[in-house]
Design a protein around this motif. Structure first.
Motif, short mmCIF file in Angstrom:
data_model
loop_
_atom_site.label_atom_id
_atom_site.label_comp_id
_atom_site.label_asym_id
_atom_site.label_seq_id
_atom_site.Cartn_x
_atom_site.Cartn_y
_atom_site.Cartn_z
N THR A 33 14.31 -18.02 -7.17
CA THR A 33 12.99 -17.82 -6.54
C THR A 33 12.96 -16.47 -5.81
OG1 THR A 33 13.80 -19.37 -4.86
CG2 THR A 33 12.08 -20.16 -6.34
N GLY A 34 14.09 -16.03 -5.27
CA GLY A 34 14.13 -14.72 -4.61
C GLY A 34 13.79 -13.62 -5.62
N ASP A 35 14.41 -13.66 -6.82
CA ASP A 35 14.13 -12.64 -7.84
C ASP A 35 12.67 -12.73 -8.30
OD1 ASP A 35 16.73 -11.79 -7.72
OD2 ASP A 35 17.36 -12.74 -9.61
N MET A 36 12.15 -13.96 -8.44
CA MET A 36 10.76 -14.11 -8.89
C MET A 36 9.80 -13.52 -7.84
SD MET A 36 11.25 -17.96 -10.32
CE MET A 36 9.69 -18.37 -11.03
N LEU A 37 10.12 -13.77 -6.57
CA LEU A 37 9.26 -13.24 -5.50
C LEU A 37 9.35 -11.72 -5.45
CD1 LEU A 37 10.04 -15.90 -2.74
CD2 LEU A 37 7.82 -15.55 -3.84
N ARG A 38 10.57 -11.17 -5.62
CA ARG A 38 10.70 -9.70 -5.58
C ARG A 38 9.94 -9.07 -6.76
NH1 ARG A 38 15.32 -11.22 -2.98
NH2 ARG A 38 16.47 -11.71 -4.86
N ALA A 39 9.93 -9.75 -7.93
CA ALA A 39 9.16 -9.24 -9.08
C ALA A 39 7.66 -9.27 -8.75
CB ALA A 39 9.45 -10.08 -10.33
N ALA A 40 7.21 -10.33 -8.05
CA ALA A 40 5.79 -10.42 -7.68
C ALA A 40 5.42 -9.33 -6.67
CB ALA A 40 5.50 -11.81 -7.12
N VAL A 41 6.34 -9.04 -5.74
CA VAL A 41 6.10 -7.97 -4.76
C VAL A 41 5.94 -6.64 -5.50
CG1 VAL A 41 7.11 -6.65 -2.85
CG2 VAL A 41 7.33 -9.15 -2.88
N LYS A 42 6.87 -6.41 -6.45
CA LYS A 42 6.87 -5.15 -7.19
C LYS A 42 5.58 -4.99 -8.02
CE LYS A 42 10.18 -2.50 -9.88
NZ LYS A 42 11.29 -2.62 -10.82
N MET A 47 -0.34 -12.56 -4.53
CA MET A 47 0.71 -13.50 -4.10
C MET A 47 1.95 -12.72 -3.63
SD MET A 47 3.71 -15.03 -4.94
CE MET A 47 4.06 -15.25 -6.67
N GLY A 48 2.31 -11.66 -4.39
CA GLY A 48 3.48 -10.86 -4.03
C GLY A 48 3.30 -10.20 -2.67
N LEU A 49 2.09 -9.67 -2.43
CA LEU A 49 1.85 -8.98 -1.16
C LEU A 49 1.91 -9.96 0.02
CD1 LEU A 49 -0.95 -6.47 -2.22
CD2 LEU A 49 1.50 -6.04 -1.90
N ALA A 50 1.39 -11.18 -0.21
CA ALA A 50 1.43 -12.19 0.86
C ALA A 50 2.88 -12.63 1.10
CB ALA A 50 0.57 -13.39 0.48
N ALA A 51 3.65 -12.81 0.01
CA ALA A 51 5.04 -13.26 0.13
C ALA A 51 5.88 -12.21 0.86
CB ALA A 51 5.62 -13.53 -1.26
N MET A 55 8.99 -12.50 3.58
CA MET A 55 10.35 -12.07 3.21
C MET A 55 10.86 -10.99 4.16
SD MET A 55 9.59 -12.04 -0.84
CE MET A 55 11.22 -11.75 -1.51
N ASP A 56 10.00 -10.01 4.47
CA ASP A 56 10.44 -8.92 5.36
C ASP A 56 10.76 -9.43 6.75
OD1 ASP A 56 10.22 -7.17 3.30
OD2 ASP A 56 8.39 -6.19 3.99
N ALA A 57 10.10 -10.55 7.14
CA ALA A 57 10.36 -11.11 8.48
C ALA A 57 11.53 -12.12 8.45
CB ALA A 57 9.10 -11.80 8.99
#
Ligand code: AP5
Length: 208
Positions: A33-42, A47-51, A55-57
């Motif tokens: 899930t960490g890799d999936m979230l980092r892909a969404a951020v990228k 959803m990526g921007l909200a996640a 994550m940063d906090a």
């Protein structure tokens, strides 16, 4: 048939480091899930921007977002024979949702004390081309690729403290939850990468 396997442990326990060997031994795809979230951020998706803020906090991303990601991932063809979950589930509601959609055969818990975690996380570096994980001291990268290595934005000493707090408050209770179901295999993660690998292989031979 062996269903899905969960790789469980605190941040920096070595889940990502050991996952490749488990994939080789079981032929199950790694679902991080960490890799999936980092892909969404990228990708810059909403959803990526909200996640990213969570994550940063060093906070957990809300359960409904994570469960939605997992439901979607488990629809893919390669997930039919079970997967290797890495970093999921991380809360009891996530584990309860998982119970409804997949069979978990075993949970391998890599146990590492907090004081070893900070050094591991702050020294972690990743190769963006291959995804391989290195460590400045414990697993140095070959000199020819050193210049391209990156550090995760959440790998700071300050964020590690919040991640550990989230782990102890929200994730660690899952160890008992899975132990009560007879699924938990504990291994000592406070040893060298190779020694932990041997323990992981032993755990897998008990499962297969
Ligand atoms: P995620 O990416 O899952 O991070 P994590 O669980 O904090 O785990 P790490 O990736 O930090 O550690 P690891 O155990 O894989 O260790 P590694 O092998 O790299 O999650 C990031 C964020 O996304 C979360 O904070 C949260 O916000 C969100 N998120 C993700 N999933 C979520 C979910 N299900 N629900 C809600 N939110 C979620 O090793 C670490 C370092 O140590 C490396 O440098 C490695 O080389 C070194 N190392 C490994 N083993 C050893 C050893 N035996 N000895 C010495 N060094 C070692």
């Amino acid at each position: 048939m062996v269903g899905s396997i969960v790789l469980f442990g605190p941040p920096g326990a070595g889940k990502g480091t050991q996952a490749g060997r488990i994939v080789e031994l079981t032929s199950k795809p790694q679902v991080s899930t960490g890799d999936m979230l980092r892909a969404a951020v990228k990708s810059g998706s909403p959803m990526g921007l909200a996640a990213k803020e969570y994550m940063d906090a060093g906070l957990l991303v809300p359960d409904d977002v994570i469960i939605g990601l997992i439901q979607e991932r488990l629809q893919e063809d390669d997930a039919g024979q079970g997967v290797l979950f890495d970093g999921f589930p991380r809360t009891i509601p996530q584990a309860e949702s998982l119970e409804q959609i997949a069979t978990v055969s075993s949970v391998i818990s890599i146990e590492v004390p907090d004081d070893a975690i900070v050094d591991r996380i702050v020294g972690r570096r990743m190769d963006p081309e291959t995804g391989e994980i290195f460590h400045v001291q414990f697993k140095p990268a070959p000199p020819e690729i050193e210049d391209r290595l990156i550090q995760r934005p959440d790998d700071t000493e300050e964020t590690v403290r919040s991640r550990l707090e989230a782990y102890h408050n929200q994730t660690a209770p899952l160890a008992d939850w899975y132990s009560d179901r007879g699924l938990l295999i504990r291994i000592d993660g406070n040893a060298s990468i190779n020694q932990v690998g041997v323990s992981v292989e032993r755990a897998i031979s008990r499962i297969l």
